[in-house]
Design a protein around this motif. Structure first.
Motif, PDB file in Angstrom:
ATOM      1  N   ALA A 196       5.271  19.709 -37.709  1.00 13.70           N
ATOM      2  CA  ALA A 196       5.474  20.482 -36.470  1.00 13.70           C
ATOM      3  C   ALA A 196       6.825  20.207 -35.827  1.00 13.70           C
ATOM      4  CB  ALA A 196       4.344  20.195 -35.481  1.00 13.70           C
ATOM      5  N   ILE A 197       7.261  18.944 -35.808  1.00 14.20           N
ATOM      6  CA  ILE A 197       8.529  18.625 -35.146  1.00 14.20           C
ATOM      7  C   ILE A 197       9.732  19.199 -35.907  1.00 14.20           C
ATOM      8  CG2 ILE A 197      10.047  16.736 -34.396  1.00 14.20           C
ATOM      9  CD1 ILE A 197       7.537  15.148 -33.685  1.00 14.20           C
ATOM     10  N   PRO A 198       9.783  19.071 -37.255  1.00 17.26           N
ATOM     11  CA  PRO A 198      10.865  19.759 -37.960  1.00 17.26           C
ATOM     12  C   PRO A 198      10.825  21.278 -37.770  1.00 17.26           C
ATOM     13  CG  PRO A 198       9.935  18.062 -39.358  1.00 17.26           C
ATOM     14  CD  PRO A 198       9.035  18.174 -38.151  1.00 17.26           C
ATOM     15  N   SER A 199       9.629  21.849 -37.658  1.00 20.38           N
ATOM     16  CA  SER A 199       9.517  23.291 -37.418  1.00 20.38           C
ATOM     17  C   SER A 199      10.058  23.643 -36.039  1.00 20.38           C
ATOM     18  CB  SER A 199       8.057  23.731 -37.538  1.00 20.38           C
ATOM     19  OG  SER A 199       7.533  23.460 -38.828  1.00 20.38           O
ATOM     20  N   GLN A 200       9.737  22.811 -35.048  1.00 19.63           N
ATOM     21  CA  GLN A 200      10.279  23.001 -33.698  1.00 19.63           C
ATOM     22  C   GLN A 200      11.800  22.962 -33.731  1.00 19.63           C
ATOM     23  OE1 GLN A 200      10.119  19.455 -31.526  1.00 19.63           O
ATOM     24  NE2 GLN A 200      10.755  20.312 -29.551  1.00 19.63           N
ATOM     25  N   GLY A 201      12.352  21.954 -34.421  1.00 20.76           N
ATOM     26  CA  GLY A 201      13.801  21.808 -34.477  1.00 20.76           C
ATOM     27  C   GLY A 201      14.489  22.976 -35.146  1.00 20.76           C
ATOM     28  N   ARG A 202      13.923  23.440 -36.254  1.00 23.82           N
ATOM     29  CA  ARG A 202      14.549  24.564 -36.955  1.00 23.82           C
ATOM     30  C   ARG A 202      14.504  25.829 -36.112  1.00 23.82           C
ATOM     31  NH1 ARG A 202      13.205  25.881 -43.185  1.00 23.82           N
ATOM     32  NH2 ARG A 202      14.204  23.825 -43.326  1.00 23.82           N
ATOM     33  N   LEU A 236      12.037  10.605 -36.345  1.00 23.13           N
ATOM     34  CA  LEU A 236      11.831  11.987 -36.760  1.00 23.13           C
ATOM     35  C   LEU A 236      12.604  12.945 -35.848  1.00 23.13           C
ATOM     36  CD1 LEU A 236      10.404  13.932 -38.681  1.00 23.13           C
ATOM     37  CD2 LEU A 236       8.431  13.874 -37.146  1.00 23.13           C
ATOM     38  N   LEU A 237      12.554  12.711 -34.546  1.00 23.20           N
ATOM     39  CA  LEU A 237      13.297  13.538 -33.604  1.00 23.20           C
ATOM     40  C   LEU A 237      14.796  13.432 -33.849  1.00 23.20           C
ATOM     41  CD1 LEU A 237      11.223  12.776 -30.401  1.00 23.20           C
ATOM     42  CD2 LEU A 237      11.553  15.053 -31.378  1.00 23.20           C
ATOM     43  N   ARG A 238      15.259  12.223 -34.091  1.00 21.31           N
ATOM     44  CA  ARG A 238      16.687  12.011 -34.357  1.00 21.31           C
ATOM     45  C   ARG A 238      17.119  12.761 -35.615  1.00 21.31           C
ATOM     46  NH1 ARG A 238      21.515  12.103 -34.429  1.00 21.31           N
ATOM     47  NH2 ARG A 238      22.866  10.314 -34.709  1.00 21.31           N
ATOM     48  N   ASP A 239      16.324  12.669 -36.673  1.00 18.68           N
ATOM     49  CA  ASP A 239      16.663  13.326 -37.937  1.00 18.68           C
ATOM     50  C   ASP A 239      16.649  14.846 -37.792  1.00 18.68           C
ATOM     51  OD1 ASP A 239      16.931  10.864 -39.116  1.00 18.68           O
ATOM     52  OD2 ASP A 239      14.989  10.908 -40.130  1.00 18.68           O
ATOM     53  N   VAL A 240      15.669  15.349 -37.063  1.00 15.89           N
ATOM     54  CA  VAL A 240      15.561  16.793 -36.864  1.00 15.89           C
ATOM     55  C   VAL A 240      16.779  17.316 -36.098  1.00 15.89           C
ATOM     56  CG1 VAL A 240      14.273  18.578 -35.622  1.00 15.89           C
ATOM     57  CG2 VAL A 240      13.058  16.928 -37.043  1.00 15.89           C
ATOM     58  N   ALA A 241      17.179  16.601 -35.047  1.00 11.67           N
ATOM     59  CA  ALA A 241      18.356  17.016 -34.282  1.00 11.67           C
ATOM     60  C   ALA A 241      19.610  16.969 -35.155  1.00 11.67           C
ATOM     61  CB  ALA A 241      18.516  16.129 -33.049  1.00 11.67           C
ATOM     62  N   ALA A 242      19.720  15.963 -36.012  1.00  8.07           N
ATOM     63  CA  ALA A 242      20.898  15.819 -36.869  1.00  8.07           C
ATOM     64  C   ALA A 242      20.984  16.944 -37.900  1.00  8.07           C
ATOM     65  CB  ALA A 242      20.877  14.471 -37.574  1.00  8.07           C
ATOM     66  N   ASP A 243      19.838  17.532 -38.259  1.00  2.00           N
ATOM     67  CA  ASP A 243      19.828  18.619 -39.243  1.00  2.00           C
ATOM     68  C   ASP A 243      20.372  19.929 -38.691  1.00  2.00           C
ATOM     69  OD1 ASP A 243      18.838  17.062 -41.268  1.00  2.00           O
ATOM     70  OD2 ASP A 243      16.743  17.613 -40.943  1.00  2.00           O
ATOM     71  N   CYS A 244      20.504  20.012 -37.363  1.00  2.80           N
ATOM     72  CA  CYS A 244      21.006  21.240 -36.732  1.00  2.80           C
ATOM     73  C   CYS A 244      22.491  21.086 -36.426  1.00  2.80           C
ATOM     74  CB  CYS A 244      20.232  21.540 -35.450  1.00  2.80           C
ATOM     75  SG  CYS A 244      20.800  23.021 -34.567  1.00  2.80           S
ATOM     76  N   ALA A 301      18.221  14.937 -29.801  1.00  2.00           N
ATOM     77  CA  ALA A 301      16.884  14.327 -29.819  1.00  2.00           C
ATOM     78  C   ALA A 301      16.257  14.284 -28.420  1.00  2.00           C
ATOM     79  CB  ALA A 301      16.961  12.928 -30.426  1.00  2.00           C
ATOM     80  N   PRO A 302      17.013  13.947 -27.355  1.00  2.00           N
ATOM     81  CA  PRO A 302      16.411  13.973 -26.016  1.00  2.00           C
ATOM     82  C   PRO A 302      15.909  15.352 -25.599  1.00  2.00           C
ATOM     83  CG  PRO A 302      18.417  12.667 -25.989  1.00  2.00           C
ATOM     84  CD  PRO A 302      18.362  13.332 -27.321  1.00  2.00           C
ATOM     85  N   VAL A 303      16.621  16.410 -25.990  1.00  2.00           N
ATOM     86  CA  VAL A 303      16.168  17.760 -25.657  1.00  2.00           C
ATOM     87  C   VAL A 303      14.844  18.056 -26.350  1.00  2.00           C
ATOM     88  CG1 VAL A 303      16.664  20.214 -25.968  1.00  2.00           C
ATOM     89  CG2 VAL A 303      18.452  18.684 -25.142  1.00  2.00           C
ATOM     90  N   LEU A 304      14.771  17.767 -27.646  1.00  2.00           N
ATOM     91  CA  LEU A 304      13.525  17.996 -28.385  1.00  2.00           C
ATOM     92  C   LEU A 304      12.391  17.157 -27.817  1.00  2.00           C
ATOM     93  CD1 LEU A 304      15.000  18.033 -32.006  1.00  2.00           C
ATOM     94  CD2 LEU A 304      14.087  20.000 -30.755  1.00  2.00           C
ATOM     95  N   VAL A 335       6.575   6.112 -20.741  1.00  2.00           N
ATOM     96  CA  VAL A 335       7.416   6.927 -19.868  1.00  2.00           C
ATOM     97  C   VAL A 335       8.508   7.656 -20.640  1.00  2.00           C
ATOM     98  CG1 VAL A 335       7.009   5.451 -17.873  1.00  2.00           C
ATOM     99  CG2 VAL A 335       8.936   4.968 -19.389  1.00  2.00           C
ATOM    100  N   GLY A 336       8.550   7.447 -21.940  1.00  2.00           N
ATOM    101  CA  GLY A 336       9.559   8.085 -22.763  1.00  2.00           C
ATOM    102  C   GLY A 336       8.969   8.713 -23.998  1.00  2.00           C
ATOM    103  N   VAL A 337       9.393   8.219 -25.167  1.00  2.35           N
ATOM    104  CA  VAL A 337       9.012   8.794 -26.452  1.00  2.35           C
ATOM    105  C   VAL A 337       8.161   7.800 -27.238  1.00  2.35           C
ATOM    106  CG1 VAL A 337       9.883   9.752 -28.620  1.00  2.35           C
ATOM    107  CG2 VAL A 337      11.169  10.085 -26.495  1.00  2.35           C
ATOM    108  N   PRO A 338       6.971   8.194 -27.719  1.00  7.93           N
ATOM    109  CA  PRO A 338       6.209   7.305 -28.602  1.00  7.93           C
ATOM    110  C   PRO A 338       7.067   6.893 -29.786  1.00  7.93           C
ATOM    111  CG  PRO A 338       4.843   9.156 -27.928  1.00  7.93           C
ATOM    112  CD  PRO A 338       6.247   9.452 -27.440  1.00  7.93           C
ATOM    113  N   VAL A 339       7.063   5.617 -30.080  1.00  7.02           N
ATOM    114  CA  VAL A 339       8.013   5.072 -31.036  1.00  7.02           C
ATOM    115  C   VAL A 339       7.865   5.695 -32.421  1.00  7.02           C
ATOM    116  CG1 VAL A 339       6.977   3.067 -32.201  1.00  7.02           C
ATOM    117  CG2 VAL A 339       9.202   2.853 -31.155  1.00  7.02           C
TER     118      VAL A 339
END
Length: 404
Positions: A191-197, A57-65, A72-75, A48-52
């Motif tokens: 793909a996820i870092p590309s999405q974040g950038r 990776l989502l957290r790190d990508v958000a922190a890079d912005c 991370a929740p938005v991504l 019901v949430g995020v695959p572990v």
């Protein structure tokens, strides 16, 4: 042309992980006011949430912005809407062999969509944040949010991967996120870092247009969905009733769902950390004795009778569930920081391999299967899934606020 998703089974990939929680962040930095305001939150793990495997990776990508709206929740909400976290998702023209897999931006089944519409329906266009301040004009002179005369919704190209990039967008915006020398749209580590950038760049662009219809985050989401040029032509997020109304619905779906992608850290809240059983500790870690093949006890025992419920100590993914030789019936869980926890000598196993679970989830019942002299739970913490990689469990548990 109405694209639809095919292949909606999440395929976890091996991604470098290194944080204890599923990515904690200060709620005050969230992109909106609906995120829980507790001091710390973490991404909600599981089906019901995020695959572990994607959490850190989502957290790190958000922190890079450096744009605080990109969390991370938005991504995560964006990926769930784009592909339901399926790394191999792709879009097809309407009429392709996709049956009831949902639209490109809405991978819900027809039944799920009907339930959601019954619960709340399609949001009115006035729900857009800041809609009453949109007083500027678009690049073609149209009022913000209005349809352009004679402009029909453009056919979207085929898109692929967890973040649904088209070939053209991937060529322009794709990066080698894991630095393995290959820029692969089907690899979430790229793909996820590309999405974040891309989202970070779109947020910066959106903030230069305060007169456009929608908040910077809403504008960035619309730009990700249909390109910034289209946002410029409309002077903001397209209207719900216009030719690009699907983009409006996409933006609203992400804005509604991202506050639901988090839970408070720790405590008794589902998804936090907890002791595996309700019972006292027995044989300690590294006690010497001839009962063990290495001469040392590789875990800590909990003295509990057969049939005591055994629960996952924290969020993770089940990698082993079943017979384990001298360990009897066992469960092994991989946690988001790369560590593993083992639960052995169970009388019955409930966990299923491949399932993402939350802390406190029932995974089986204690017993005395395998090489055991009586009923108890043998608990280990490891750096790998197999025997021989054990580490001291008591400091590990204490580091998560759990005291034996």
């Amino acid at each position: 042309m109405v694209p639809v998703i095919v292949g909606a089974v999440v395929t976890p990939l091996s991604i470098g992980l290194g944080a204890v929680l599923l990515g904690t962040f200060d709620g005050s930095e969230a992109a909106g006011t609906d995120v829980p305001s507790s001091a710390e939150t973490e991404l909600k793990p599981g089906d019901v949430g995020v695959p572990v495997v994607y959490a850190k990776l989502l957290r790190d990508v958000a922190a890079d912005c450096d744009e605080k709206e990109l969390t991370a929740p938005v991504l995560a909400a964006q990926l769930k809407r784009e592909s339901n976290f399926d790394p191999r998702a792709r879009s097809l023209a309407s009429g392709g062999p996709a049956e009831d897999e949902g639209s490109l931006t809405d991978p819900r089944s027809e039944e799920q969509r009907a339930q959601d519409e019954k619960a709340g329906g399609t949001p009115a266009e006035e729900d857009l944040s800041g809609g009453d301040r949109a007083t500027g004009t678009g690049a073609d002179g149209a009022s913000p949010g209005t349809d352009l005369p004679g402009v029909a919704q453009a056919e979207r190209p085929v898109t692929r991967g967890i973040a649904q990039f088209s070939d053209a967008d991937w060529a322009a915006d794709g990066i080698d996120g894991n630095q393995d020398g290959v820029k692969d749209v089907l690899d979430p580590a790229d793909a996820i870092p590309s999405q974040g950038r891309k989202m970070c760049d779109l947020l910066r662009t959106a903030k230069r247009h305060p007169g456009y219809r929608g908040t910077p985050l809403e504008l960035a989401l619309a730009g990700y969905r249909v390109s910034w040029r289209t946002v410029e032509r409309y002077g903001g997020v397209p209207r719900a009733s216009g030719a690009d109304g699907e983009t409006y619905e996409y933006v609203q779906a992400v804005m509604r769902s991202y506050p639901k992608m988090v839970v408070p850290v720790g405590g008794t809240v589902s998804g936090g950390w907890t002791l595996p059983v309700d019972g006292p500790a027995g044989t300690p870690y590294h006690q010497r004795g001839s009962s063990w093949s290495t001469g040392l006890h590789t875990g800590v025992d909990f003295v509990v009778p057969t049939g005591t419920p055994v629960r996952a100590v924290g969020p993770g993914e089940v990698v082993t569930a079943g017979a384990g030789g001298d360990y009897g019936n066992q469960v092994v869980i991989r946690h988001e920081d790369g560590t593993f926890s083992q639960y052995a000598h169970l009388s019955e196993v409930k966990a299923v391999v491949g399932r993402s679970i939350q802390g406190g989830t029932l995974i089986g019942w204690s017993g005395e299967s395998g090489n055991a002299t009586g009923p108890h739970l043998h608990f280990e913490v490891r750096t790998g899934p197999a025997f021989g990689s054990d580490i001291p469990p008591v400091p590990y548990l204490r580091g998560r606020g759990l005291i034996l």
